[in-house]
Design an enzyme around this catalytic site. Structure first.
Site, PDB file in Angstrom:
ATOM      1  N   THR A 223       0.817  -1.214   0.000  1.00  0.00           N
ATOM      2  CA  THR A 223       0.000   0.000   0.000  1.00  0.00           C
ATOM      3  C   THR A 223       0.848   1.260   0.000  1.00  0.00           C
ATOM      4  O   THR A 223       0.602   2.200  -0.767  1.00  0.00           O
ATOM      5  CB  THR A 223      -0.935   0.004   1.219  1.00  0.00           C
ATOM      6  OG1 THR A 223      -1.753  -1.167   1.186  1.00  0.00           O
ATOM      7  CG2 THR A 223      -1.826   1.238   1.215  1.00  0.00           C
TER       8      THR A 223
ATOM      9  N   GLU B  96      10.113   9.655   9.778  1.00  0.00           N
ATOM     10  CA  GLU B  96       8.927  10.478  10.037  1.00  0.00           C
ATOM     11  C   GLU B  96       7.641   9.674   9.906  1.00  0.00           C
ATOM     12  O   GLU B  96       6.715   9.819  10.716  1.00  0.00           O
ATOM     13  CB  GLU B  96       8.882  11.664   9.064  1.00  0.00           C
ATOM     14  CG  GLU B  96       7.712  12.598   9.255  1.00  0.00           C
ATOM     15  CD  GLU B  96       7.755  13.348  10.580  1.00  0.00           C
ATOM     16  OE1 GLU B  96       6.892  13.081  11.446  1.00  0.00           O
ATOM     17  OE2 GLU B  96       8.659  14.171  10.762  1.00  0.00           O
TER      18      GLU B  96
ATOM     19  N   ILE C 285       1.488  13.401   9.694  1.00  0.00           N
ATOM     20  CA  ILE C 285       1.625  14.441  10.727  1.00  0.00           C
ATOM     21  C   ILE C 285       3.109  14.593  11.068  1.00  0.00           C
ATOM     22  O   ILE C 285       3.743  13.631  11.499  1.00  0.00           O
ATOM     23  CB  ILE C 285       0.826  14.070  11.989  1.00  0.00           C
ATOM     24  CG1 ILE C 285      -0.645  13.836  11.644  1.00  0.00           C
ATOM     25  CG2 ILE C 285       0.949  15.159  13.040  1.00  0.00           C
ATOM     26  CD1 ILE C 285      -1.479  13.332  12.804  1.00  0.00           C
TER      27      ILE C 285
ATOM     28  N   ASP D 109       0.479  -1.309  18.452  1.00  0.00           N
ATOM     29  CA  ASP D 109       0.892  -0.335  17.436  1.00  0.00           C
ATOM     30  C   ASP D 109       1.156   1.026  18.084  1.00  0.00           C
ATOM     31  O   ASP D 109       2.184   1.663  17.831  1.00  0.00           O
ATOM     32  CB  ASP D 109      -0.195  -0.218  16.365  1.00  0.00           C
ATOM     33  CG  ASP D 109       0.067   0.885  15.363  1.00  0.00           C
ATOM     34  OD1 ASP D 109       0.823   0.650  14.413  1.00  0.00           O
ATOM     35  OD2 ASP D 109      -0.477   1.997  15.549  1.00  0.00           O
TER      36      ASP D 109
ATOM     37  N   LYS E  36       4.792   3.517  18.756  1.00  0.00           N
ATOM     38  CA  LYS E  36       4.881   4.950  18.477  1.00  0.00           C
ATOM     39  C   LYS E  36       5.174   5.748  19.748  1.00  0.00           C
ATOM     40  O   LYS E  36       5.914   6.731  19.714  1.00  0.00           O
ATOM     41  CB  LYS E  36       3.572   5.422  17.826  1.00  0.00           C
ATOM     42  CG  LYS E  36       3.330   4.758  16.476  1.00  0.00           C
ATOM     43  CD  LYS E  36       1.925   4.998  15.955  1.00  0.00           C
ATOM     44  CE  LYS E  36       1.695   4.266  14.648  1.00  0.00           C
ATOM     45  NZ  LYS E  36       0.312   4.410  14.148  1.00  0.00           N
TER      46      LYS E  36
END
Length: 443
Positions: free
Chosen positions: A28, A143, A150, A215, A219
């Protein structure tokens, strides 16, 4: 004879020189990166000062149809592609940890700058990757690993590099935000909201990594490391998911003036002796309706930063999907390519503060406790005494009828996590409490 030392400054290839790019993965995100590179090649050349040349795309299945891709670019030998002399930058968008780690380390050690969107890899092996990038004097950009488009990583690395971060709290997983928002806005059950998220493509066939908070925890580890200049890994993050959140929890939160969000919270903790540490956690959280994070709906992400000089800042946008993630990857790619052409390096990892990671039990928080209790005189006093015994004061108490029992909803003042958890454990053991329906923290 003096030993030759690697220069700390990379002089660059020179203006107008091409930059060779290898893309690892064509899913994707990888397919969007390739498409946008080809569509915007002229604009990128002006921004970089040299052209980007795609040298190859590594895939796992050469037999799979890939519309619009030159078959000559495709290879199933990622390591050979990485080691080609005409490759300057490697873009890793495969996902997973072990195999991508092997490839990224090989690329860095071969003197290739790396752009990755792989949050699990960065959260687990940031120290090893950063050391390899430093040793080879190349860039490591990520990033896209946090909240897709964002620009939170660049904000922490550059824009707020002159400030002291106090706290970072954010919605960094679109799947769970979609589910909780659907439960809030439609009254759906968790199972129904998850089914809708799956139908719309927000949730994977196996949604565990999202709904159990894994997940978001990856982060959170990255955000805490950047924000507090301290090594924080995935295993350092206290993690709880949303699978136990019920429609009744959503309604109780609404009645009290809150919404429930799965938040990643990274904060600087100072004990009574003035010693500082870092805490990182992911868990369902009651957010006041007037707080900026409360209005973040559907699958959107938002990062709320509190800094000493800058004050309160919020970064909002689409935190997932092929195009938004590709946008962040390409932003990093332009930066890495510019450095290859003109020389120099981007800001790297800096863990100079080296603060200890706090025991989660020492973190100060507040609890919203929903329980079924005996409907008789003296129960409130009995429960209040249990809280008081651990130094926990109560902010609000709301009682409702619930059949033969009473439903009691208690909101505490701030207290140590360990004391609050021990109090809930004790409540569950006494005869006056028939059930503890839910325990949710407040921001």
């Amino acid at each position: 004879m003096t030993e030759n030392k690697q220069p700390t400054y990379n002089p660059g290839k020179g203006a107008g020189e091409p930059v060779g790019v290898a893309i690892l993965g064509h899913g994707t995100v990888g397919s969007e990166v390739l498409r946008l590179m080809e569509e915007n090649s002229d604009a990128f050349a002006h921004r970089i000062g040299g052209t980007l040349e795609i040298k190859g795309v590594a895939v796992s299945d050469l037999g799979k149809p890939r519309e619009g891709v030159d078959p000559a670019l495709l290879t199933d030998d990622a390591m050979a592609l990485i080691n080609r002399d005409d490759v300057d930058i490697v873009v890793e968008v495969i996902g997973g940890i072990d195999y991508p780690r092997e490839l990224v380390l090989a690329a860095l050690r071969a003197g290739k700058s790396v752009v990755t969107a792989n949050k699990a890899l960065v959260a687990a092996h940031a120290d090893e990757l950063a050391a390899a990038a430093d040793a080879a004097n190349v860039d490591l950009y990520f990033e896209a690993a946090v909240a897709a488009a964002i620009p939170v990583v660049g904000m922490l690395r550059r824009s707020l590099a002159g400030d002291n971060i106090l706290r970072i709290s954010g919605i960094v997983n679109g799947t769970t935000n979609f589910i909780l928002d659907a439960m809030e806005s439609t009254g759906a059950t968790y199972d129904d909201a998850l089914a809708e998220a799956t139908r719309l493509g927000y949730a994977e066939a196996d949604p565990t990594a999202d709904v159990e908070g894994h997940d978001a925890a990856s982060k959170a580890a990255i955000l805490a490391s950047l924000g507090f200049h301290t090594r924080v890994k995935f295993d350092d993050v206290h993690c709880e998911g949303i699978s136990s959140i019920t429609a009744e929890d959503i309604q109780a939160a609404r009645d009290a003036g809150y919404v429930i969000k799965l938040l990643a919270i990274c904060e600087r903790v100072t004990d009574e002796q003035g010693n500082e540490s870092v805490a990182a956690s992911v868990h369902p959280t009651l957010v006041p309706k007037e707080h900026p994070l409360a209005s973040v709906n559907e699958s959107y992400n938002a990062i709320f930063v509190e800094a000493e000089a800058a004050g309160r800042l919020m970064f909002y946008g689409n935190g997932a999907g092929g195009a938004p993630t590709a946008s962040a990857v390409l932003g990093d790619l332009v930066g890495a390519a510019r450095n290859k052409v003109h020389g120099g390096r981007a800001p790297g990892e800096n863990t100079y503060a080296n603060l200890p990671v706090a025991d989660f039990g020492d973190v100060t928080t507040r609890y919203h406790i929903d329980m079924e209790v005996e409907d008789r005189t003296g129960v409130l006093a009995e429960l209040a005494a249990i809280f008081a015994a651990r130094g926990i004061s109560l902010k609000t108490i709301r009682q409702e009828e619930s059949g033969d029992n009473a439903r009691l909803i208690v909101v505490t003042h701030s207290a140590r996590e360990s004391n609050l958890a021990a109090t809930v454990e004790e409540l569950q053991k006494i005869s006056a409490v028939k059930a503890v329906n839910s325990v949710i923290r407040l921001i």
